[in-house]
Design a protein around this motif. Structure first.
Motif, PDB file in Angstrom:
ATOM      1  N   SER A 161       0.822  -1.219   0.000  1.00 19.20           N
ATOM      2  CA  SER A 161       0.000   0.000   0.000  1.00 19.20           C
ATOM      3  C   SER A 161       0.852   1.263   0.000  1.00 19.20           C
ATOM      4  CB  SER A 161      -0.929   0.014   1.221  1.00 19.20           C
ATOM      5  OG  SER A 161      -0.191   0.219   2.424  1.00 19.20           O
ATOM      6  N   LEU A 162       2.143   1.136   0.347  1.00 18.37           N
ATOM      7  CA  LEU A 162       3.034   2.296   0.388  1.00 18.37           C
ATOM      8  C   LEU A 162       3.679   2.590  -0.960  1.00 18.37           C
ATOM      9  CD1 LEU A 162       4.870   1.659   3.791  1.00 18.37           C
ATOM     10  CD2 LEU A 162       2.971   3.212   3.336  1.00 18.37           C
ATOM     11  N   VAL A 163       3.513   1.682  -1.929  1.00 13.49           N
ATOM     12  CA  VAL A 163       4.095   1.880  -3.245  1.00 13.49           C
ATOM     13  C   VAL A 163       3.231   2.851  -4.033  1.00 13.49           C
ATOM     14  CG1 VAL A 163       4.772   0.775  -5.405  1.00 13.49           C
ATOM     15  CG2 VAL A 163       5.090  -0.424  -3.240  1.00 13.49           C
ATOM     16  N   SER A 164       3.844   3.908  -4.528  1.00 17.29           N
ATOM     17  CA  SER A 164       3.113   4.942  -5.257  1.00 17.29           C
ATOM     18  C   SER A 164       2.702   4.448  -6.635  1.00 17.29           C
ATOM     19  CB  SER A 164       3.981   6.199  -5.393  1.00 17.29           C
ATOM     20  OG  SER A 164       3.397   7.116  -6.283  1.00 17.29           O
ATOM     21  N   ASN A 165       1.457   4.718  -7.007  1.00 20.55           N
ATOM     22  CA  ASN A 165       0.984   4.357  -8.345  1.00 20.55           C
ATOM     23  C   ASN A 165       1.691   5.166  -9.429  1.00 20.55           C
ATOM     24  OD1 ASN A 165      -0.886   2.435  -7.452  1.00 20.55           O
ATOM     25  ND2 ASN A 165      -2.456   3.996  -7.115  1.00 20.55           N
ATOM     26  N   GLU A 166       2.179   6.361  -9.052  1.00 20.23           N
ATOM     27  CA  GLU A 166       2.874   7.205 -10.028  1.00 20.23           C
ATOM     28  C   GLU A 166       4.128   6.518 -10.555  1.00 20.23           C
ATOM     29  OE1 GLU A 166       3.669  10.975  -8.304  1.00 20.23           O
ATOM     30  OE2 GLU A 166       1.553  11.501  -8.039  1.00 20.23           O
ATOM     31  N   ASP A 167       4.784   5.716  -9.694  1.00 19.35           N
ATOM     32  CA  ASP A 167       6.006   5.027 -10.117  1.00 19.35           C
ATOM     33  C   ASP A 167       5.725   4.055 -11.251  1.00 19.35           C
ATOM     34  OD1 ASP A 167       7.381   6.391  -8.179  1.00 19.35           O
ATOM     35  OD2 ASP A 167       7.165   4.814  -6.678  1.00 19.35           O
ATOM     36  N   ASN A 168       4.520   3.450 -11.250  1.00 20.69           N
ATOM     37  CA  ASN A 168       4.187   2.475 -12.284  1.00 20.69           C
ATOM     38  C   ASN A 168       3.807   3.144 -13.598  1.00 20.69           C
ATOM     39  OD1 ASN A 168       4.535   0.343 -10.438  1.00 20.69           O
ATOM     40  ND2 ASN A 168       2.456   0.625  -9.644  1.00 20.69           N
ATOM     41  N   ASP A 169       3.531   4.456 -13.569  1.00 24.65           N
ATOM     42  CA  ASP A 169       3.094   5.168 -14.762  1.00 24.65           C
ATOM     43  C   ASP A 169       4.252   5.801 -15.530  1.00 24.65           C
ATOM     44  OD1 ASP A 169       0.486   4.529 -14.178  1.00 24.65           O
ATOM     45  OD2 ASP A 169       0.115   6.371 -13.046  1.00 24.65           O
ATOM     46  N   LYS A 170       5.441   5.796 -14.969  1.00 33.07           N
ATOM     47  CA  LYS A 170       6.573   6.448 -15.624  1.00 33.07           C
ATOM     48  C   LYS A 170       7.027   5.631 -16.840  1.00 33.07           C
ATOM     49  CE  LYS A 170       9.549   8.694 -13.406  1.00 33.07           C
ATOM     50  NZ  LYS A 170      10.681   9.144 -12.568  1.00 33.07           N
ATOM     51  N   LYS A 171       7.322   6.335 -17.921  1.00 34.94           N
ATOM     52  CA  LYS A 171       7.732   5.681 -19.155  1.00 34.94           C
ATOM     53  C   LYS A 171       9.106   6.182 -19.573  1.00 34.94           C
ATOM     54  CE  LYS A 171       3.616   3.841 -19.345  1.00 34.94           C
ATOM     55  NZ  LYS A 171       3.410   2.402 -18.985  1.00 34.94           N
ATOM     56  N   LEU A 172       9.860   5.302 -20.180  1.00 33.61           N
ATOM     57  CA  LEU A 172      11.183   5.670 -20.671  1.00 33.61           C
ATOM     58  C   LEU A 172      11.092   6.348 -22.030  1.00 33.61           C
ATOM     59  CD1 LEU A 172      14.204   5.575 -20.108  1.00 33.61           C
ATOM     60  CD2 LEU A 172      14.243   3.259 -21.046  1.00 33.61           C
ATOM     61  N   LEU A 176       6.206   8.783 -25.882  1.00 40.15           N
ATOM     62  CA  LEU A 176       6.552   9.656 -27.005  1.00 40.15           C
ATOM     63  C   LEU A 176       6.213   9.026 -28.349  1.00 40.15           C
ATOM     64  CD1 LEU A 176      10.120  10.679 -25.765  1.00 40.15           C
ATOM     65  CD2 LEU A 176       7.978  11.941 -25.432  1.00 40.15           C
ATOM     66  N   LEU A 177       5.728   7.793 -28.321  1.00 48.52           N
ATOM     67  CA  LEU A 177       5.543   7.019 -29.545  1.00 48.52           C
ATOM     68  C   LEU A 177       4.087   6.630 -29.764  1.00 48.52           C
ATOM     69  CD1 LEU A 177       8.591   4.617 -29.051  1.00 48.52           C
ATOM     70  CD2 LEU A 177       8.527   6.702 -30.455  1.00 48.52           C
ATOM     71  N   GLU A 178       3.765   6.404 -31.034  1.00 52.08           N
ATOM     72  CA  GLU A 178       2.471   5.870 -31.436  1.00 52.08           C
ATOM     73  C   GLU A 178       2.693   4.484 -32.046  1.00 52.08           C
ATOM     74  OE1 GLU A 178      -0.345   7.310 -30.848  1.00 52.08           O
ATOM     75  OE2 GLU A 178       0.439   9.249 -30.157  1.00 52.08           O
ATOM     76  N   ALA A 209       9.747   0.660 -25.990  1.00 48.97           N
ATOM     77  CA  ALA A 209       9.244   1.022 -27.320  1.00 48.97           C
ATOM     78  C   ALA A 209       8.292  -0.044 -27.851  1.00 48.97           C
ATOM     79  CB  ALA A 209      10.403   1.228 -28.284  1.00 48.97           C
ATOM     80  N   LEU A 210       8.617  -1.298 -27.615  1.00 49.99           N
ATOM     81  CA  LEU A 210       7.728  -2.386 -28.027  1.00 49.99           C
ATOM     82  C   LEU A 210       6.404  -2.301 -27.293  1.00 49.99           C
ATOM     83  CD1 LEU A 210      10.257  -5.375 -28.192  1.00 49.99           C
ATOM     84  CD2 LEU A 210       9.271  -4.091 -30.103  1.00 49.99           C
ATOM     85  N   GLU A 211       6.438  -1.816 -26.050  1.00 52.26           N
ATOM     86  CA  GLU A 211       5.213  -1.644 -25.253  1.00 52.26           C
ATOM     87  C   GLU A 211       4.255  -0.680 -25.957  1.00 52.26           C
ATOM     88  OE1 GLU A 211       3.055  -2.848 -22.030  1.00 52.26           O
ATOM     89  OE2 GLU A 211       5.197  -3.283 -22.111  1.00 52.26           O
ATOM     90  N   CYS A 387      18.145  17.888 -29.187  1.00 54.11           N
ATOM     91  CA  CYS A 387      17.966  16.609 -28.500  1.00 54.11           C
ATOM     92  C   CYS A 387      16.889  16.667 -27.422  1.00 54.11           C
ATOM     93  CB  CYS A 387      19.277  16.173 -27.887  1.00 54.11           C
ATOM     94  SG  CYS A 387      20.560  15.821 -29.109  1.00 54.11           S
ATOM     95  N   LEU A 388      16.508  17.869 -27.002  1.00 52.84           N
ATOM     96  CA  LEU A 388      15.484  18.011 -25.964  1.00 52.84           C
ATOM     97  C   LEU A 388      14.124  18.380 -26.548  1.00 52.84           C
ATOM     98  CD1 LEU A 388      17.454  20.031 -23.235  1.00 52.84           C
ATOM     99  CD2 LEU A 388      17.117  17.553 -23.392  1.00 52.84           C
ATOM    100  N   PHE A 389      14.070  18.651 -27.854  1.00 55.00           N
ATOM    101  CA  PHE A 389      12.866  19.213 -28.461  1.00 55.00           C
ATOM    102  C   PHE A 389      11.638  18.306 -28.244  1.00 55.00           C
ATOM    103  CE2 PHE A 389       9.974  19.600 -32.135  1.00 55.00           C
ATOM    104  CZ  PHE A 389       9.568  20.906 -31.945  1.00 55.00           C
ATOM    105  N   LEU A 390      11.739  17.048 -28.636  1.00 56.24           N
ATOM    106  CA  LEU A 390      10.595  16.153 -28.514  1.00 56.24           C
ATOM    107  C   LEU A 390      10.292  15.851 -27.050  1.00 56.24           C
ATOM    108  CD1 LEU A 390       8.495  14.446 -30.021  1.00 56.24           C
ATOM    109  CD2 LEU A 390      10.113  12.547 -29.962  1.00 56.24           C
TER     110      LEU A 390
END
Length: 393
Positions: A161-172, A176-178, A209-211, A387-390
């Motif tokens: 219950s102490l694990v933040s749901n936000e941590d599971n939503d972070k993407k590498l 940025l991809l479709e 990316a495969l995700e 390199c930071l634009f996207l």
């Protein structure tokens, strides 16, 4: 580590703290249902921090960190306590294990104060509850018996219950991809490349990316130009190893987004804005300044190592100044940063987010600009904004 195993840097780090013989090691065995930790009635069985990667339901992949007793004594004992407190810098969830038969002691209260100061989610776990008649009561606490397994399941639930749901939503990179976007990963194969495998950030970018349902092509820097000239599909993004940033940037057309693995790692677990601003400070370095180059892991340095050779050469060429360089690697990070004019850190793929954030905060508090390899290299070669634009969208 298996390629299908969650990297330790992406696992929830659970640190167990407490006095000697509070039952930390025994509790690890109870939580995991395995005899992973050495249990003994002799005080001080656990000396240095011990890391154990596990899958624990309902938490999933975690790292359990068993630490030395907080009441260790002598000169060596004080060094062990110091290492124990350093574990807090990478701890996502802290468990303070207290012997219920003796209650909270000063050492427990001191570490609990540090845990709260660092805003670490925590539980006070009163162990050996089977040996007393009345259960202790304290905020954020639970009473268990590692010996009889009493309330151990409830402990697992409380930890989860102490694990933040936000941590599971972070993407590498997947955010940025479709689906069906084409991305190209540039992976140099040189003396520094690990034999027979890809480095961790490369593996993670491919997986993420495969995700997103994207198409991923991996090429060496030597074949990149031929691929771009002959590929009929539209390329969404090129992600390169930072060491060949300059070479790759001249090949990749301006309409194709470009970044590096370490910049993506900074966005994923660090603070890209702080590190982008830190990169600009290289142009303010003066003769005699000392630059710290820090890596989060230890590896065999090659003759043209990026951290100890390439980066210092690029920095000196950019600034034209007489500079001093110091180097750290692995889990150690200097407590006193006042001697440094600037800190350049690796991508941090082997460190968890809390450890990276701790190092960034140390630099911020010491008013020392801090950046990472890819961000600085991009700035040195005049392509940081590109390199930071996207990533800034």
């Amino acid at each position: 580590m298996s390629l299908n195993t969650t990297p330790n840097s992406d696992r929830v780090h659970i640190g167990l703290f407490g006095r000697t013989n509070a039952g930390k090691s025994q509790l690890i065995n109870a939580i995991t249902n395995q005899n992973l930790a050495v249990v003994s009635n002799v005080a001080g069985t656990t000396t240095d921090p011990v890391y154990k990667s596990m899958e624990i339901l309902p938490l999933g992949p975690v790292v359990l960190i068993d630490t030395a007793g907080l009441d260790d004594y002598g000169e060596l004992g004080q060094l062990r306590i110091k290492k124990t407190k350093q574990v807090l810098n990478k701890t996502d969830i802290a468990l303070l294990i207290v012997d219920a038969t003796v209650g909270l002691k000063k050492e427990d209260e001191d570490i609990l104060k540090l845990i709260k100061e660092k805003n670490i989610p925590y539980l006070v776990v009163f162990n050996k509850i089977d040996l007393i008649k009345e259960a202790p009561k304290l905020e954020n606490s639970i009473c268990v018996s590692a010996l009889t397994k009493l309330n151990v399941n409830e402990l697992r639930e409380k930890i989860a219950s102490l694990v933040s749901n936000e941590d599971n939503d972070k993407k590498l990179i997947s955010d940025l991809l479709e689906p069906n976007d084409l991305i190209v990963l540039v992976v140099p194969i040189d003396k520094a490349a690990p034999k027979g495998r890809l480095i961790l950030p490369q593996q993670q970018v491919i997986r993420d990316a495969l995700e997103a349902g994207a198409n991923v092509v991996v090429v060496r820097d030597l074949e990149l130009q031929h691929f771009i000239e002959t590929e009929q599909r539209k390329i969404k993004m090129v992600v390169t190893d930072s060491q060949v940033f300059d070479y790759v940037s001249k090949i990749v057309p301006k309409e194709i987004s470009l970044t590096s693995f370490s910049i993506l790692m900074s966005r994923y677990k660090g603070n890209l804005d702080q590190q982008a601003k830190g990169a600009l400070f290289v142009d303010k370095l003066k003769d005699g300044d000392t630059v710290l180059i820090s890596e989060g892991c230890t590896h065999h340095r090659q003759c043209n190592d990026i951290g100890s050779v390439k980066l210092p050469n690029w920095i000196k060429k950019r600034t034209g100044k007489e500079l001093n360089f110091e180097f750290t690697s692995g889990v150690e990070f200097p407590e006193d940063l006042s001697k440094y004019a600037m800190i350049v850190h690796c991508g941090g793929c082997m460190l968890n987010e809390r450890e990276i954030q701790y190092r960034l905060k140390c630099a911020y508090d010491a008013n020392v600009p801090m950046t990472n390899y890819g961000t600085l290299i991009a700035h040195i070669h005049g392509i940081l904004e590109r390199c930071l634009f996207l990533l800034a969208k």
